[in-house]
Design an enzyme around this catalytic site. Structure first.
Site, PDB file in Angstrom:
ATOM      1  N   SER A 127       0.825  -1.204   0.000  1.00 43.48           N
ATOM      2  CA  SER A 127       0.000   0.000   0.000  1.00 43.48           C
ATOM      3  C   SER A 127       0.859   1.254   0.000  1.00 43.48           C
ATOM      4  O   SER A 127       1.952   1.275   0.583  1.00 43.48           O
ATOM      5  CB  SER A 127      -0.904   0.016   1.235  1.00 43.48           C
ATOM      6  OG  SER A 127      -1.606   1.244   1.325  1.00 43.48           O
ATOM      7  N   TYR A 140      -3.049  -1.211  10.321  1.00 49.32           N
ATOM      8  CA  TYR A 140      -3.019  -1.685   8.941  1.00 49.32           C
ATOM      9  C   TYR A 140      -1.680  -1.358   8.283  1.00 49.32           C
ATOM     10  O   TYR A 140      -1.066  -2.211   7.626  1.00 49.32           O
ATOM     11  CB  TYR A 140      -4.165  -1.057   8.144  1.00 49.32           C
ATOM     12  CG  TYR A 140      -4.084  -1.305   6.664  1.00 49.32           C
ATOM     13  CD1 TYR A 140      -4.450  -2.536   6.136  1.00 49.32           C
ATOM     14  CD2 TYR A 140      -3.639  -0.315   5.795  1.00 49.32           C
ATOM     15  CE1 TYR A 140      -4.374  -2.774   4.768  1.00 49.32           C
ATOM     16  CE2 TYR A 140      -3.556  -0.537   4.430  1.00 49.32           C
ATOM     17  CZ  TYR A 140      -3.925  -1.774   3.923  1.00 49.32           C
ATOM     18  OH  TYR A 140      -3.833  -2.002   2.569  1.00 49.32           O
TER      19      TYR A 140
END
Length: 248
Positions: A127, A140
């Site tokens: 990400s 996360y």
């Protein structure tokens, strides 16, 4: 004909990547927790397999059923949105179990065949928040940043065997189910802690009304294709206009 195995192929990046590779003549092993063959066009080059990356047994069974593969795409992942104080430790464990340990488990399962052939490519999807951290995503981000560091070290130990390793870093993709799933999990776990509510709601409101460039699933599919087919591709490949801007 080359073969790619893609985890998390039931929606979003994984589904679009499976379609992208099928359209370009590859054999695609599309794996999902709950297989749905109707998500992809009928093709002799498509195999849909059940796979839970958090299960050793499921991973072994899927890799055995897949047979020889040329490229492994570790795309399966789960999201989470909340302050650390609103994140139960069990949720953090689940993030790492899927996003981090699931990636490691898949790689460990395919390495014997890659080493034997002295060939193969691993593409880990992480990400862009690991490039520019955002609030409410600390747990996360940690699970994805761990994959980045792991990948960079892994590349060094696999190079003598002729095995390549790449990282694709998607930006924000509001068109996928990822964000809505994270918000659903947030509500299931009691929402934001009261002390963070005003701050968090402001952040979410700004995200929803932002006109900044975002990432499309097709951007990620194209980046994964680039990683799989261009030997000159760098190890870290941003996907989507917002992720690419961070590299600049």
């Amino acid at each position: 004909m080359k073969t790619v195995l893609i985890t998390g192929s039931s929606s979003g990046f994984g589904l679009d990547t499976a379609r992208y590779f099928l359209d370009r003549g590859w054999k695609v092993i599309a794996t999902m927790r709950s297989p749905q063959s109707n998500l992809l066009p009928e093709s002799d080059q498509l195999v849909v397999l059940p796979l839970d990356v958090t299960s050793d047994e499921s991973v072994r069974a899927a890799v055995e059923a897949a047979g020889p593969i040329d490229v492994l795409v570790n795309n399966a992942g789960i999201g989470w949105l909340n302050a650390l104080e609103g994140t139960p430790i069990d949720v953090t464990r689940s993030l790492f179990e899927t996003n981090t340990f699931g990636t490691m488990r898949m790689i460990d399962a395919v390495l014997p065949q890659f080493r034997e052939r002295k060939a193969g490519l691993i593409i880990n999807v992480t990400s862009s928040v690991t490039m520019k951290p955002l609030p409410l995503l600390s747990a996360y981000t940690a699970s994805k940043a761990a994959v980045n560091a792991f990948t960079e070290s892994l590349a060094l130990e696999l190079a003598p065997f002729g095995i390549g390793v790449k990282i694709v870093l998607p930006g924000s993709a509001p068109g996928t189910s990822f964000g809505s799933t994270a918000l659903s999990r947030l509500q299931e776990n009691g929402g934001f802690p009261e002390a963070y509510a005003d701050f968090a709601n402001g952040i979410i409101g700004a995200m929803r009304t932002s006109t900044d460039p975002r990432t499309l699933s097709s951007d990620v599919a194209e980046a994964i294709w680039y990683a799989a087919n261009d030997s000159s591709a760098p190890m870290r490949i941003p996907a989507g206009a917002d992720a690419i801007a961070l590299e600049g």
